[in-house]
Motif scaffolding. Structure first.
Motif, PDB file in Angstrom:
ATOM      1  N   VAL A 176      -4.328   1.259   7.588  1.00  0.00           N
ATOM      2  CA  VAL A 176      -5.008   0.086   8.128  1.00  0.00           C
ATOM      3  C   VAL A 176      -4.363  -1.195   7.610  1.00  0.00           C
ATOM      4  O   VAL A 176      -4.169  -2.161   8.352  1.00  0.00           O
ATOM      5  N   LEU A 177      -3.997  -1.203   6.346  1.00  0.00           N
ATOM      6  CA  LEU A 177      -3.368  -2.374   5.749  1.00  0.00           C
ATOM      7  C   LEU A 177      -2.007  -2.654   6.378  1.00  0.00           C
ATOM      8  O   LEU A 177      -1.679  -3.800   6.694  1.00  0.00           O
ATOM      9  N   ALA A 220       0.827  -1.207   0.000  1.00  0.00           N
ATOM     10  CA  ALA A 220       0.000   0.000   0.000  1.00  0.00           C
ATOM     11  C   ALA A 220       0.859   1.254   0.000  1.00  0.00           C
ATOM     12  O   ALA A 220       1.917   1.276   0.626  1.00  0.00           O
ATOM     13  N   GLY A 271      -2.751   7.018   2.173  1.00  0.00           N
ATOM     14  CA  GLY A 271      -4.121   7.162   2.634  1.00  0.00           C
ATOM     15  C   GLY A 271      -4.435   6.350   3.876  1.00  0.00           C
ATOM     16  O   GLY A 271      -3.600   5.642   4.432  1.00  0.00           O
ATOM     17  N   PHE A 272      -5.672   6.477   4.297  1.00  0.00           N
ATOM     18  CA  PHE A 272      -6.135   5.784   5.501  1.00  0.00           C
ATOM     19  C   PHE A 272      -6.112   4.274   5.319  1.00  0.00           C
ATOM     20  O   PHE A 272      -5.742   3.529   6.227  1.00  0.00           O
ATOM     21  N   TYR A 273      -6.529   3.817   4.148  1.00  0.00           N
ATOM     22  CA  TYR A 273      -6.562   2.379   3.908  1.00  0.00           C
ATOM     23  C   TYR A 273      -5.163   1.786   3.928  1.00  0.00           C
ATOM     24  O   TYR A 273      -4.976   0.653   4.372  1.00  0.00           O
ATOM     25  N   ALA A 274      -4.181   2.525   3.495  1.00  0.00           N
ATOM     26  CA  ALA A 274      -2.795   2.059   3.570  1.00  0.00           C
ATOM     27  C   ALA A 274      -2.370   1.902   5.025  1.00  0.00           C
ATOM     28  O   ALA A 274      -1.717   0.923   5.393  1.00  0.00           O
TER      29      ALA A 274
END
Length: 60
Positions: free
Chosen positions: A27-28, A19, A22-25
């Motif tokens: 979390v990942l 990743a 961003g936020f998803y990165a």
């Protein structure tokens, strides 16, 4: 460097490789870090999963 630290580092490195922003990165990377930590503890003998595996086999 013990196996727990090595597992955590490997999980974080995999997270960064998977990743890039961003936020998803975030979390990942957190997820991969936690998985790496668990694998490191299992390999280091600090976490025993044999009881969980045996319990699942007895239920079937």
């Amino acid at each position: 460097m013990n196996t727990t630290t090595l597992g955590l580092a490997a999980g974080i490195a995999l997270g960064f490789a998977a990743a890039f922003g961003g936020f998803y990165a975030f979390v990942l990377v957190l997820l991969f870090g936690a998985i790496g930590l668990l694998v490191g503890r299992i390999l280091g003998g600090q976490l025993d999963v044999s009881a969980l595996i045996a319990d699942q086999r007895n239920r079937r």
